[in-house]
Design a protein around this motif. Structure first.
Motif, PDB file in Angstrom:
ATOM      1  N   UNK A  33      47.027  11.924  62.289  1.00 14.15           N
ATOM      2  CA  UNK A  33      46.477  11.642  63.609  1.00 14.15           C
ATOM      3  C   UNK A  33      44.957  11.721  63.569  1.00 14.15           C
ATOM      4  N   UNK A  34      44.274  10.726  64.138  1.00 15.16           N
ATOM      5  CA  UNK A  34      42.826  10.771  64.334  1.00 15.16           C
ATOM      6  C   UNK A  34      42.564  11.302  65.734  1.00 15.16           C
ATOM      7  N   UNK A  35      41.799  12.370  65.834  1.00 12.32           N
ATOM      8  CA  UNK A  35      41.583  13.054  67.115  1.00 12.32           C
ATOM      9  C   UNK A  35      40.106  13.059  67.484  1.00 12.32           C
ATOM     10  N   UNK A  36      39.808  12.723  68.722  1.00 12.31           N
ATOM     11  CA  UNK A  36      38.444  12.815  69.247  1.00 12.31           C
ATOM     12  C   UNK A  36      38.459  13.805  70.403  1.00 12.31           C
ATOM     13  N   UNK A  82      22.473  17.366  69.804  1.00  8.58           N
ATOM     14  CA  UNK A  82      23.572  18.008  70.529  1.00  8.58           C
ATOM     15  C   UNK A  82      24.070  17.113  71.658  1.00  8.58           C
ATOM     16  N   UNK A  83      23.158  16.382  72.282  1.00 12.95           N
ATOM     17  CA  UNK A  83      23.545  15.541  73.398  1.00 12.95           C
ATOM     18  C   UNK A  83      24.227  14.246  73.002  1.00 12.95           C
ATOM     19  N   UNK A  84      24.044  13.814  71.758  1.00 14.91           N
ATOM     20  CA  UNK A  84      24.582  12.503  71.366  1.00 14.91           C
ATOM     21  C   UNK A  84      25.713  12.572  70.354  1.00 14.91           C
ATOM     22  N   UNK A  85      25.951  13.710  69.738  1.00 16.99           N
ATOM     23  CA  UNK A  85      26.921  13.799  68.645  1.00 16.99           C
ATOM     24  C   UNK A  85      28.356  13.556  69.123  1.00 16.99           C
ATOM     25  N   UNK A  86      29.096  12.780  68.352  1.00 22.16           N
ATOM     26  CA  UNK A  86      30.521  12.539  68.582  1.00 22.16           C
ATOM     27  C   UNK A  86      31.254  12.740  67.260  1.00 22.16           C
ATOM     28  N   UNK A  87      32.471  13.295  67.334  1.00 17.41           N
ATOM     29  CA  UNK A  87      33.209  13.613  66.119  1.00 17.41           C
ATOM     30  C   UNK A  87      34.621  13.039  66.164  1.00 17.41           C
ATOM     31  N   UNK A 105      36.627   3.618  57.936  1.00 17.31           N
ATOM     32  CA  UNK A 105      35.652   2.721  58.564  1.00 17.31           C
ATOM     33  C   UNK A 105      36.207   2.014  59.781  1.00 17.31           C
ATOM     34  N   UNK A 106      37.525   1.943  59.898  1.00 18.47           N
ATOM     35  CA  UNK A 106      38.146   1.293  61.057  1.00 18.47           C
ATOM     36  C   UNK A 106      38.265   2.219  62.268  1.00 18.47           C
ATOM     37  N   UNK A 107      38.076   3.512  62.049  1.00 17.82           N
ATOM     38  CA  UNK A 107      38.306   4.474  63.125  1.00 17.82           C
ATOM     39  C   UNK A 107      37.089   4.573  64.034  1.00 17.82           C
ATOM     40  N   UNK A 108      37.303   4.657  65.338  1.00 20.23           N
ATOM     41  CA  UNK A 108      36.189   4.804  66.268  1.00 20.23           C
ATOM     42  C   UNK A 108      35.675   6.234  66.287  1.00 20.23           C
ATOM     43  N   UNK A 109      34.440   6.375  66.763  1.00 20.59           N
ATOM     44  CA  UNK A 109      33.863   7.720  66.915  1.00 20.59           C
ATOM     45  C   UNK A 109      32.856   7.683  68.072  1.00 20.59           C
ATOM     46  N   UNK A 110      33.282   7.159  69.209  1.00 21.39           N
ATOM     47  CA  UNK A 110      32.372   7.058  70.338  1.00 21.39           C
ATOM     48  C   UNK A 110      32.924   7.786  71.543  1.00 21.39           C
TER      49      UNK A 110
END
Length: 303
Positions: free
Chosen positions: A215-218, A154-159, A298-303
């Protein structure tokens, strides 16, 4: 049975066991459960209490206690497993399936399907989703396999979500920082309002057609319907999202898909990245609007 082991480093010599375990990410609740519901803690082959000191080179080990019983009924439900080990699982959920039972959706949920899969494998367990997505949102759901892994995941997950929105947006990055509150005319609806909770969505427009954009959304905060509300707020509601002003003429549900999940593995801290391609209905709309060129997951960030 999952057994966790830690070797005491020199800098923790003389530290009490309970504090040492907390420093390794073991929660106070799990420590208590191991003490009273499990087999206890061991330093090498000797039982040790949580108020006793640990010493350099000792192997501290303990078995995770048995899972508590669940009221969720096992049922066959369609989904796929995108990643699985003893600590984490990432499930790929189709649109139209709720994540867990509610008053409106008492069964036929992802939770029911996960319990069915465990029973088919002769295993016990419970459903521990770390992230939840709407019934009509498709894509990845991260689940913890045990009580130790749950808070760490829960503390580290990014979407990273993929959304098809109405209108032609300029290519490139953007951010929406707007507070979200309950909408008075709807039980489930939300809106941007000054007295709402702080909410931040960062996005990148990957492709733009004549009538829609991809759109890629974080989401940097975790508000209900956050991406849907934020995109509607800037005048680009999701395709198919009739709750927030989108048209359902080209797709029968809001066009939102959780395409990437990244998390630090609870045991190794190594970053794990899991991807899920656009489902058929969003792919068909994206093809019709020529939105599939010039980018890859694979090019999209998720951080």
């Amino acid at each position: 049975m999952t057994v966790l082991r830690y070797t005491v480093p020199p800098e923790n010599d003389g530290c009490r066991l309970g504090l040492f375990l907390r420093m390794q990410g073991v929660t106070a609740g799990l420590i208590k459960s191991v003490k009273y519901d499990g087999d206890g803690f061991f330093a090498d082959d000797r039982a040790i209490r949580t108020n006793e000191p640990v010493h350099t080179g000792q192997c501290i080990r303990f078995a995770l206690p048995p899972e508590r019983e669940t009221s969720v009924v096992p049922q066959p439900v369609p989904f796929s497993v995108a990643y699985e080990d003893a600590f984490a699982a990432v499930l790929d959920k189709p649109a139209g399936i709720a994540v867990h039972p509610t008053l409106n959706y008492p069964d036929g949920t992802l939770a029911n399907g996960w319990l069915y899969r465990l029973h088919q494998q002769g295993k016990d367990g419970i459903f521990r989703p770390v992230n939840r997505i709407d019934k009509n949102t498709s894509g990845l759901v991260l689940c913890a396999q045990n009580a130790f892994a749950a808070p760490l995941l829960a503390g580290s997950a990014r979407k990273c979500y993929l959304a098809i929105v109405e209108g032609t947006m300029p290519l490139g990055p953007g951010r929406i920082e707007a507070p979200i509150a309950r909408r008075g005319d709807s039980i489930i609806g939300r809106c941007v309002r000054a007295d709402g909770k702080y909410s931040l969505t960062e996005y990148t427009v990957l492709a733009a057609g004549h009538g829609h954009s991809l759109v890629a959304c974080i989401p940097r905060t975790g508000r209900t319907h956050q991406i849907r509300v934020h995109m509607a707020h800037i005048g680009h509601p999701l395709a198919g999202d009739s709750l927030y002003g989108g048209s359902d003429k080209m797709i029968a549900r809001h066009a939102l898909h959780c395409g990437i999940i990244c998390f630090a593995h609870p045991l190794t801290a190594k970053i794990v990245r899991v991807e899920s391609a656009l489902p058929a209905d969003m792919t068909a709309l994206a093809e019709a609007e020529n939105l599939l060129q010039g980018w890859t997951l694979t090019q999209l960030p998720c951080e």
